[in-house]
Design a protein around this motif. Structure first.
Motif, PDB file in Angstrom:
ATOM      1  N   GLY A   1      -3.271   2.092  10.252  1.00  0.00           N
ATOM      2  CA  GLY A   1      -3.807   1.329   9.100  1.00  0.00           C
ATOM      3  C   GLY A   1      -4.156   2.361   7.653  1.00  0.00           C
ATOM      4  O   GLY A   1      -3.834   3.522   7.896  1.00  0.00           O
ATOM      5  N   PRO A   2      -4.691   1.734   6.704  1.00  0.00           N
ATOM      6  CA  PRO A   2      -4.754   2.615   5.380  1.00  0.00           C
ATOM      7  C   PRO A   2      -5.681   3.831   5.702  1.00  0.00           C
ATOM      8  O   PRO A   2      -5.397   5.029   5.177  1.00  0.00           O
ATOM      9  CB  PRO A   2      -5.601   1.645   4.238  1.00  0.00           C
ATOM     10  N   GLY A   3      -6.749   3.609   6.534  1.00  0.00           N
ATOM     11  CA  GLY A   3      -7.599   4.719   7.155  1.00  0.00           C
ATOM     12  C   GLY A   3      -6.891   5.841   7.615  1.00  0.00           C
ATOM     13  O   GLY A   3      -7.185   7.111   7.555  1.00  0.00           O
ATOM     14  N   ASP A   4      -5.916   5.788   8.492  1.00  0.00           N
ATOM     15  CA  ASP A   4      -4.820   6.902   8.981  1.00  0.00           C
ATOM     16  C   ASP A   4      -4.229   7.438   8.141  1.00  0.00           C
ATOM     17  O   ASP A   4      -3.917   8.441   7.912  1.00  0.00           O
ATOM     18  CB  ASP A   4      -4.029   6.024  10.086  1.00  0.00           C
TER      19      ASP A   4
ATOM     20  N   ARG B   1      -0.836  11.416   4.189  1.00  0.00           N
ATOM     21  CA  ARG B   1      -0.297  11.512   2.805  1.00  0.00           C
ATOM     22  C   ARG B   1      -0.608  12.778   2.389  1.00  0.00           C
ATOM     23  O   ARG B   1       0.120  13.574   1.839  1.00  0.00           O
ATOM     24  CB  ARG B   1      -0.320  10.284   1.864  1.00  0.00           C
ATOM     25  N   ALA B   2      -1.828  13.153   2.286  1.00  0.00           N
ATOM     26  CA  ALA B   2      -2.495  14.484   1.775  1.00  0.00           C
ATOM     27  C   ALA B   2      -1.762  15.528   2.623  1.00  0.00           C
ATOM     28  O   ALA B   2      -1.367  16.534   1.956  1.00  0.00           O
ATOM     29  CB  ALA B   2      -3.849  14.434   1.895  1.00  0.00           C
ATOM     30  N   ALA B   3      -1.581  15.358   3.879  1.00  0.00           N
ATOM     31  CA  ALA B   3      -1.245  16.529   4.703  1.00  0.00           C
ATOM     32  C   ALA B   3       0.314  16.795   4.340  1.00  0.00           C
ATOM     33  O   ALA B   3       0.693  17.882   4.126  1.00  0.00           O
ATOM     34  CB  ALA B   3      -1.367  16.235   6.128  1.00  0.00           C
ATOM     35  N   VAL B   4       0.886  15.684   4.186  1.00  0.00           N
ATOM     36  CA  VAL B   4       2.478  15.974   3.720  1.00  0.00           C
ATOM     37  C   VAL B   4       2.905  16.577   2.223  1.00  0.00           C
ATOM     38  O   VAL B   4       3.621  17.311   2.089  1.00  0.00           O
ATOM     39  CB  VAL B   4       3.353  14.627   4.136  1.00  0.00           C
ATOM     40  N   GLU B   5       1.910  16.178   1.399  1.00  0.00           N
ATOM     41  CA  GLU B   5       2.091  16.662   0.050  1.00  0.00           C
ATOM     42  C   GLU B   5       1.365  18.080  -0.039  1.00  0.00           C
ATOM     43  O   GLU B   5       2.101  18.835  -0.638  1.00  0.00           O
ATOM     44  CB  GLU B   5       0.929  15.729  -0.725  1.00  0.00           C
ATOM     45  N   ALA B   6       0.560  18.461   0.774  1.00  0.00           N
ATOM     46  CA  ALA B   6       0.304  19.839   1.064  1.00  0.00           C
ATOM     47  C   ALA B   6       1.308  20.615   1.478  1.00  0.00           C
ATOM     48  O   ALA B   6       1.606  21.803   1.030  1.00  0.00           O
ATOM     49  CB  ALA B   6      -1.125  19.983   2.059  1.00  0.00           C
TER      50      ALA B   6
ATOM     51  N   LEU C   1       4.941   6.255   5.531  1.00  0.00           N
ATOM     52  CA  LEU C   1       3.901   6.646   5.003  1.00  0.00           C
ATOM     53  C   LEU C   1       3.483   5.816   3.819  1.00  0.00           C
ATOM     54  O   LEU C   1       2.392   5.564   3.224  1.00  0.00           O
ATOM     55  CB  LEU C   1       3.707   8.138   4.553  1.00  0.00           C
ATOM     56  N   ASP C   2       4.515   5.115   3.317  1.00  0.00           N
ATOM     57  CA  ASP C   2       4.391   4.212   1.895  1.00  0.00           C
ATOM     58  C   ASP C   2       4.856   3.044   2.310  1.00  0.00           C
ATOM     59  O   ASP C   2       6.087   2.849   3.072  1.00  0.00           O
ATOM     60  CB  ASP C   2       5.059   5.060   1.022  1.00  0.00           C
ATOM     61  N   ASP C   3       4.783   1.952   1.440  1.00  0.00           N
ATOM     62  CA  ASP C   3       5.423   0.639   1.632  1.00  0.00           C
ATOM     63  C   ASP C   3       6.854   0.806   1.267  1.00  0.00           C
ATOM     64  O   ASP C   3       7.024   1.747   0.485  1.00  0.00           O
ATOM     65  CB  ASP C   3       4.963  -0.592   0.527  1.00  0.00           C
ATOM     66  N   ALA C   4       7.801   0.453   2.365  1.00  0.00           N
ATOM     67  CA  ALA C   4       9.146   0.875   2.269  1.00  0.00           C
ATOM     68  C   ALA C   4       9.942  -0.698   1.960  1.00  0.00           C
ATOM     69  O   ALA C   4       9.503  -1.616   2.461  1.00  0.00           O
ATOM     70  CB  ALA C   4       9.775   1.333   3.591  1.00  0.00           C
ATOM     71  N   THR C   5      10.656  -0.684   0.758  1.00  0.00           N
ATOM     72  CA  THR C   5      11.240  -1.649   0.033  1.00  0.00           C
ATOM     73  C   THR C   5      12.983  -1.346  -0.092  1.00  0.00           C
ATOM     74  O   THR C   5      13.154  -0.127   0.241  1.00  0.00           O
ATOM     75  CB  THR C   5      10.631  -2.158  -1.100  1.00  0.00           C
ATOM     76  N   ARG C   6      13.588  -2.327  -0.273  1.00  0.00           N
ATOM     77  CA  ARG C   6      15.032  -2.141  -0.501  1.00  0.00           C
ATOM     78  C   ARG C   6      15.277  -1.221  -1.805  1.00  0.00           C
ATOM     79  O   ARG C   6      15.919  -0.170  -1.938  1.00  0.00           O
ATOM     80  CB  ARG C   6      15.883  -3.340  -1.052  1.00  0.00           C
TER      81      ARG C   6
ATOM     82  N   GLU D   1      12.132  -3.529   5.694  1.00  0.00           N
ATOM     83  CA  GLU D   1      11.205  -3.616   4.688  1.00  0.00           C
ATOM     84  C   GLU D   1       9.582  -3.677   5.446  1.00  0.00           C
ATOM     85  O   GLU D   1       9.739  -4.639   6.052  1.00  0.00           O
ATOM     86  CB  GLU D   1      11.538  -4.706   3.528  1.00  0.00           C
ATOM     87  N   ALA D   2       9.048  -3.119   5.108  1.00  0.00           N
ATOM     88  CA  ALA D   2       7.526  -2.889   5.742  1.00  0.00           C
ATOM     89  C   ALA D   2       6.434  -2.154   5.097  1.00  0.00           C
ATOM     90  O   ALA D   2       7.026  -1.216   4.461  1.00  0.00           O
ATOM     91  CB  ALA D   2       7.769  -2.592   7.497  1.00  0.00           C
ATOM     92  N   PRO D   3       5.279  -2.714   5.357  1.00  0.00           N
ATOM     93  CA  PRO D   3       4.140  -1.766   4.665  1.00  0.00           C
ATOM     94  C   PRO D   3       4.029  -0.478   5.166  1.00  0.00           C
ATOM     95  O   PRO D   3       4.533  -0.007   6.404  1.00  0.00           O
ATOM     96  CB  PRO D   3       3.019  -2.863   4.934  1.00  0.00           C
ATOM     97  N   GLY D   4       3.355   0.499   4.389  1.00  0.00           N
ATOM     98  CA  GLY D   4       3.021   1.786   5.015  1.00  0.00           C
ATOM     99  C   GLY D   4       2.227   1.703   6.228  1.00  0.00           C
ATOM    100  O   GLY D   4       1.454   0.841   6.487  1.00  0.00           O
ATOM    101  N   GLY D   5       2.571   2.658   7.289  1.00  0.00           N
ATOM    102  CA  GLY D   5       1.839   2.409   8.541  1.00  0.00           C
ATOM    103  C   GLY D   5       2.581   1.762   9.679  1.00  0.00           C
ATOM    104  O   GLY D   5       2.430   1.758  10.884  1.00  0.00           O
ATOM    105  N   SER D   6       3.740   0.897   9.105  1.00  0.00           N
ATOM    106  CA  SER D   6       4.382   0.410  10.041  1.00  0.00           C
ATOM    107  C   SER D   6       5.335   1.453  10.929  1.00  0.00           C
ATOM    108  O   SER D   6       5.695   2.457  10.343  1.00  0.00           O
ATOM    109  CB  SER D   6       5.570  -0.720   9.232  1.00  0.00           C
TER     110      SER D   6
END
Ligand SMILES: O=C(O)CCC(=O)C(=O)O
Length: 266
Positions: free
Chosen positions: A31-34, A39-44, A165-170, A215-220
């Motif tokens: 979920g969003p809380g996860d 995301r912060a960790a991978v950007e670091a 980690l992000d919504d994935a779309t075409r 195509e699926a939301p972040g967290g999928s």
């Protein structure tokens, strides 16, 4: 891992999808809380790698098939295909760079279904972080097994997953799978595409299968077989399409191309 995380056993429909198509998707497994701390960790990590690349003593950039590779912070970093772009396309391994990410390997929402598919206790095989920034290059169709065969004698006992980690779309370059392509073993490749390029599947010469955009939301989480043909298109969106890719193997084996064993905690 949040305390409430619990295994949601794989359903017969998921098992059948995996057997017949070579993959199944769990939308919103995290979920969003996860996702925010991940995301912060991978950007670091991205920032640390770019900083390390700028050091005078940094390992040199190597070229394979005219793409840029560099060994930095204990990882093989593949830079974006555009010449000079200071953006990571993918890096492997990456979990050693952040304890929050390392702990994910044991998360039952990831390891649980993989363990059910393999039917035995697990160890980590390999871990990869894919950034796919805006304008990020496509990932050509390929099977993972031929790549791993050098250095692994049990490629038939691996299960992979990709956690969005992000919504994935075409538009931003979601993963695509060719359903059922894992049923044919090694498939024809483009022999004329260079050293790693020759691991790309020549999809004009493979048995027909539905091409499925995931195509699926972040967290999928997409669980998939090492022989299923998959890939992604370039990112034509405004944001990154980041994903973690983990591959599990039976317990007791060392990680791919490494000597350490990372068994999964039950
Ligand atoms: O994340 C993607 O776009 C595809 C990645 C992939 O297939 C891989 O890393 O082997």
């Amino acid at each position: 891992m949040p305390a409430e995380a619990a295994l949601d056993p794989i359903s017969s429909a998921e098992r059948e999808r995996y057997r017949e198509s070579g993959f199944f998707v769990r939308p919103g497994a995290l979920g969003p809380g996860d996702l925010a701390p991940l995301r912060a960790a991978v950007e670091a990590i991205h920032a640390r790698v770019v900083e390390a690349a700028g050091r005078v003593a940094a390992a040199p950039v190597e070229r394979i098939d005219d793409r840029r590779y560099q060994s930095l912070l204990g990882s093989t970093v593949k830079w974006e295909w555009r010449e000079g772009a200071p953006e990571i396309r993918s890096m492997e391994p990456f979990l050693h760079l952040d304890a929050r990410l390392e702990g994910l390997v044991d998360d039952v929402r990831l390891a649980g279904p993989a363990r059910e598919l393999l039917g035995e206790p697990l160890a980590l095989f390999t871990d990869k972080l894919n950034f796919k920034r805006p304008r990020g290059a496509p990932f050509p169709w390929h099977q993972d097994t031929p790549y791993w065969r050098f250095g692994c004698a049990h490629t038939d006992r691996l299960v992979s997953l990709q956690l969005y980690l992000d919504d994935a779309t075409r538009e931003n370059g979601c993963l695509w799978m060719i359903a059922g392509s894992h049923l044919h073993g090694d498939l024809p490749v483009h022999e004329d595409r260079g050293l790693l390029g020759r691991l790309y599947t020549d999809v004009d010469r493979v048995p027909a299968g539905e091409r499925v955009p995931i195509e699926a939301p972040g967290g999928s989480v997409v669980f998939f077989h090492g022989d299923v043909v998959h890939g992604s298109r370039s990112n034509r969106g405004a944001g990154s399409r980041r994903a973690l890719v983990l591959t599990y193997q039976p317990a007791g084996h060392p990680c791919w191309n490494r000597e350490d064993v990372r068994n999964i905690r039950p």
